[in-house]
Design a protein around this motif. Sequence first.
Motif, PDB file in Angstrom:
ATOM      1  N   THR A   4      -7.499  -6.089   6.383  1.00  0.00           N
ATOM      2  CA  THR A   4      -8.952  -6.121   6.165  1.00  0.00           C
ATOM      3  C   THR A   4      -9.412  -4.809   5.540  1.00  0.00           C
ATOM      4  O   THR A   4      -8.670  -3.812   5.532  1.00  0.00           O
ATOM      5  N   THR A   5     -10.629  -4.778   5.067  1.00  0.00           N
ATOM      6  CA  THR A   5     -11.184  -3.549   4.511  1.00  0.00           C
ATOM      7  C   THR A   5     -11.189  -2.455   5.572  1.00  0.00           C
ATOM      8  O   THR A   5     -10.855  -1.304   5.284  1.00  0.00           O
ATOM      9  N   ALA A   6     -11.528  -2.796   6.797  1.00  0.00           N
ATOM     10  CA  ALA A   6     -11.514  -1.797   7.882  1.00  0.00           C
ATOM     11  C   ALA A   6     -10.104  -1.242   8.083  1.00  0.00           C
ATOM     12  O   ALA A   6      -9.930  -0.049   8.339  1.00  0.00           O
ATOM     13  N   GLU A   7      -9.086  -2.088   7.954  1.00  0.00           N
ATOM     14  CA  GLU A   7      -7.703  -1.630   8.120  1.00  0.00           C
ATOM     15  C   GLU A   7      -7.218  -0.835   6.910  1.00  0.00           C
ATOM     16  O   GLU A   7      -6.290  -0.027   7.038  1.00  0.00           O
ATOM     17  N   MET A   8      -7.810  -1.031   5.751  1.00  0.00           N
ATOM     18  CA  MET A   8      -7.421  -0.282   4.550  1.00  0.00           C
ATOM     19  C   MET A   8      -8.106   1.063   4.470  1.00  0.00           C
ATOM     20  O   MET A   8      -7.702   1.923   3.686  1.00  0.00           O
ATOM     21  N   GLU A   9      -9.151   1.300   5.274  1.00  0.00           N
ATOM     22  CA  GLU A   9      -9.802   2.620   5.293  1.00  0.00           C
ATOM     23  C   GLU A   9      -8.847   3.620   5.886  1.00  0.00           C
ATOM     24  O   GLU A   9      -7.979   3.316   6.688  1.00  0.00           O
ATOM     25  N   PHE A  10      -9.024   4.879   5.519  1.00  0.00           N
ATOM     26  CA  PHE A  10      -8.134   5.908   6.027  1.00  0.00           C
ATOM     27  C   PHE A  10      -8.925   7.035   6.615  1.00  0.00           C
ATOM     28  O   PHE A  10     -10.084   7.168   6.485  1.00  0.00           O
ATOM     29  N   ALA A  66       0.840  -1.201   0.000  1.00  0.00           N
ATOM     30  CA  ALA A  66       0.000   0.000   0.000  1.00  0.00           C
ATOM     31  C   ALA A  66       0.874   1.249   0.000  1.00  0.00           C
ATOM     32  O   ALA A  66       2.011   1.225   0.480  1.00  0.00           O
ATOM     33  N   CYS A  67       0.317   2.328  -0.535  1.00  0.00           N
ATOM     34  CA  CYS A  67       1.013   3.612  -0.528  1.00  0.00           C
ATOM     35  C   CYS A  67       0.021   4.734  -0.815  1.00  0.00           C
ATOM     36  O   CYS A  67      -1.073   4.509  -1.321  1.00  0.00           O
ATOM     37  N   TRP A  68       0.420   5.928  -0.470  1.00  0.00           N
ATOM     38  CA  TRP A  68      -0.244   7.130  -0.947  1.00  0.00           C
ATOM     39  C   TRP A  68       0.497   7.540  -2.213  1.00  0.00           C
ATOM     40  O   TRP A  68       1.723   7.407  -2.294  1.00  0.00           O
ATOM     41  N   ALA A  69      -0.223   8.004  -3.209  1.00  0.00           N
ATOM     42  CA  ALA A  69       0.414   8.379  -4.468  1.00  0.00           C
ATOM     43  C   ALA A  69      -0.369   9.492  -5.147  1.00  0.00           C
ATOM     44  O   ALA A  69      -1.482   9.841  -4.734  1.00  0.00           O
ATOM     45  N   GLU A  70       0.230  10.016  -6.185  1.00  0.00           N
ATOM     46  CA  GLU A  70      -0.411  11.018  -7.049  1.00  0.00           C
ATOM     47  C   GLU A  70       0.265  10.909  -8.407  1.00  0.00           C
ATOM     48  O   GLU A  70       1.487  10.788  -8.479  1.00  0.00           O
ATOM     49  N   THR A  71      -0.532  10.931  -9.466  1.00  0.00           N
ATOM     50  CA  THR A  71       0.047  10.892 -10.809  1.00  0.00           C
ATOM     51  C   THR A  71      -0.306  12.172 -11.550  1.00  0.00           C
ATOM     52  O   THR A  71      -1.379  12.746 -11.344  1.00  0.00           O
ATOM     53  N   ALA A 122      -7.811  -5.134  -5.198  1.00  0.00           N
ATOM     54  CA  ALA A 122      -7.234  -3.813  -5.447  1.00  0.00           C
ATOM     55  C   ALA A 122      -8.075  -2.793  -4.694  1.00  0.00           C
ATOM     56  O   ALA A 122      -9.311  -2.800  -4.804  1.00  0.00           O
ATOM     57  N   TYR A 123      -7.425  -1.945  -3.949  1.00  0.00           N
ATOM     58  CA  TYR A 123      -8.103  -0.900  -3.183  1.00  0.00           C
ATOM     59  C   TYR A 123      -7.752   0.468  -3.733  1.00  0.00           C
ATOM     60  O   TYR A 123      -6.597   0.726  -4.074  1.00  0.00           O
ATOM     61  N   LEU A 124      -8.731   1.343  -3.790  1.00  0.00           N
ATOM     62  CA  LEU A 124      -8.504   2.748  -4.105  1.00  0.00           C
ATOM     63  C   LEU A 124      -9.253   3.567  -3.062  1.00  0.00           C
ATOM     64  O   LEU A 124     -10.478   3.422  -2.921  1.00  0.00           O
ATOM     65  N   ASN A 125      -8.513   4.351  -2.315  1.00  0.00           N
ATOM     66  CA  ASN A 125      -9.083   5.206  -1.269  1.00  0.00           C
ATOM     67  C   ASN A 125      -9.961   4.429  -0.301  1.00  0.00           C
ATOM     68  O   ASN A 125     -11.053   4.868   0.065  1.00  0.00           O
ATOM     69  N   GLY A 126      -9.491   3.253   0.109  1.00  0.00           N
ATOM     70  CA  GLY A 126     -10.168   2.452   1.114  1.00  0.00           C
ATOM     71  C   GLY A 126     -11.298   1.586   0.609  1.00  0.00           C
ATOM     72  O   GLY A 126     -11.900   0.841   1.375  1.00  0.00           O
ATOM     73  N   VAL A 127     -11.591   1.663  -0.681  1.00  0.00           N
ATOM     74  CA  VAL A 127     -12.695   0.897  -1.261  1.00  0.00           C
ATOM     75  C   VAL A 127     -12.134  -0.242  -2.110  1.00  0.00           C
ATOM     76  O   VAL A 127     -11.383   0.004  -3.053  1.00  0.00           O
ATOM     77  N   PRO A 128     -12.531  -1.499  -1.795  1.00  0.00           N
ATOM     78  CA  PRO A 128     -12.020  -2.616  -2.586  1.00  0.00           C
ATOM     79  C   PRO A 128     -12.807  -2.802  -3.876  1.00  0.00           C
ATOM     80  O   PRO A 128     -14.000  -2.526  -3.938  1.00  0.00           O
ATOM     81  N   GLY A 129     -12.128  -3.288  -4.898  1.00  0.00           N
ATOM     82  CA  GLY A 129     -12.810  -3.769  -6.093  1.00  0.00           C
ATOM     83  C   GLY A 129     -13.231  -5.204  -5.833  1.00  0.00           C
ATOM     84  O   GLY A 129     -13.156  -5.701  -4.708  1.00  0.00           O
ATOM     85  N   ALA A 130     -13.655  -5.888  -6.872  1.00  0.00           N
ATOM     86  CA  ALA A 130     -14.080  -7.285  -6.741  1.00  0.00           C
ATOM     87  C   ALA A 130     -12.872  -8.180  -6.474  1.00  0.00           C
ATOM     88  O   ALA A 130     -11.767  -7.922  -6.960  1.00  0.00           O
ATOM     89  N   GLU A 131     -13.088  -9.247  -5.737  1.00  0.00           N
ATOM     90  CA  GLU A 131     -12.030 -10.221  -5.476  1.00  0.00           C
ATOM     91  C   GLU A 131     -11.689 -10.963  -6.768  1.00  0.00           C
ATOM     92  O   GLU A 131     -12.569 -11.346  -7.521  1.00  0.00           O
ATOM     93  N   GLU A 132     -10.405 -11.161  -7.025  1.00  0.00           N
ATOM     94  CA  GLU A 132      -9.933 -11.953  -8.158  1.00  0.00           C
ATOM     95  C   GLU A 132      -9.447 -13.281  -7.583  1.00  0.00           C
ATOM     96  O   GLU A 132      -8.673 -13.297  -6.639  1.00  0.00           O
ATOM     97  N   THR A 133      -9.927 -14.419  -8.145  1.00  0.00           N
ATOM     98  CA  THR A 133      -9.709 -15.712  -7.499  1.00  0.00           C
ATOM     99  C   THR A 133      -8.971 -16.756  -8.345  1.00  0.00           C
ATOM    100  O   THR A 133      -8.953 -17.924  -7.982  1.00  0.00           O
ATOM    101  N   THR A 134      -8.344 -16.365  -9.435  1.00  0.00           N
ATOM    102  CA  THR A 134      -7.554 -17.310 -10.219  1.00  0.00           C
ATOM    103  C   THR A 134      -6.377 -17.802  -9.373  1.00  0.00           C
ATOM    104  O   THR A 134      -5.730 -17.011  -8.694  1.00  0.00           O
ATOM    105  N   SER A 135      -6.092 -19.088  -9.425  1.00  0.00           N
ATOM    106  CA  SER A 135      -4.989 -19.640  -8.642  1.00  0.00           C
ATOM    107  C   SER A 135      -3.647 -19.293  -9.294  1.00  0.00           C
ATOM    108  O   SER A 135      -3.341 -19.748 -10.384  1.00  0.00           O
TER     109      SER A 135
END
Length: 164
Positions: free
Chosen positions: A158-164, A28-33, A104-117
Amino acid sequence: MARLFDDASNEYLARASAVRTVTPMTLACWAETDATGLDQVLMVIGDSSTNNQQYKLQIRLADNNIIVGAKSTTAAWAESASAVSINTPFHAGAVFGSSVSRYAYLNGVPGAEETTSITPVAGDMDTTSIGCLNDNSGPRFFLSGKVTWAAVWNVALTTAEMEF
């Protein structure tokens, strides 16, 4: 304090060892492009002698979404639910829960889980980079912008831990 990367000057940070090679893990990181139309790697742990064996957090060229990948001989990508905004700070995260769970999380919000092995070969990973992908093609996919507070955890936050 943020580190400014200039893609035109091929700037990045690298460590000649993999800081973590197995799941669970979180990047995880804070970033700006300040650019569009570029694949831009934020953080990657991988194998510098091939273009395989990677855990990657990046901004995708096509839509500026955050994508999270695990790659061995094949790759699987999770993506954020929304896109980054240019010249606006954002928090990006990659949560690798297991070989069949990545978010993948953006600003504390997860996208869908990817489950390919996918299980990258831990013994092949030998580098950790911020601001580019550093593989057998050399450094590429440079970030054009800033990174701060880059971190790697040896747990799946967890999602709670990824919130900011």
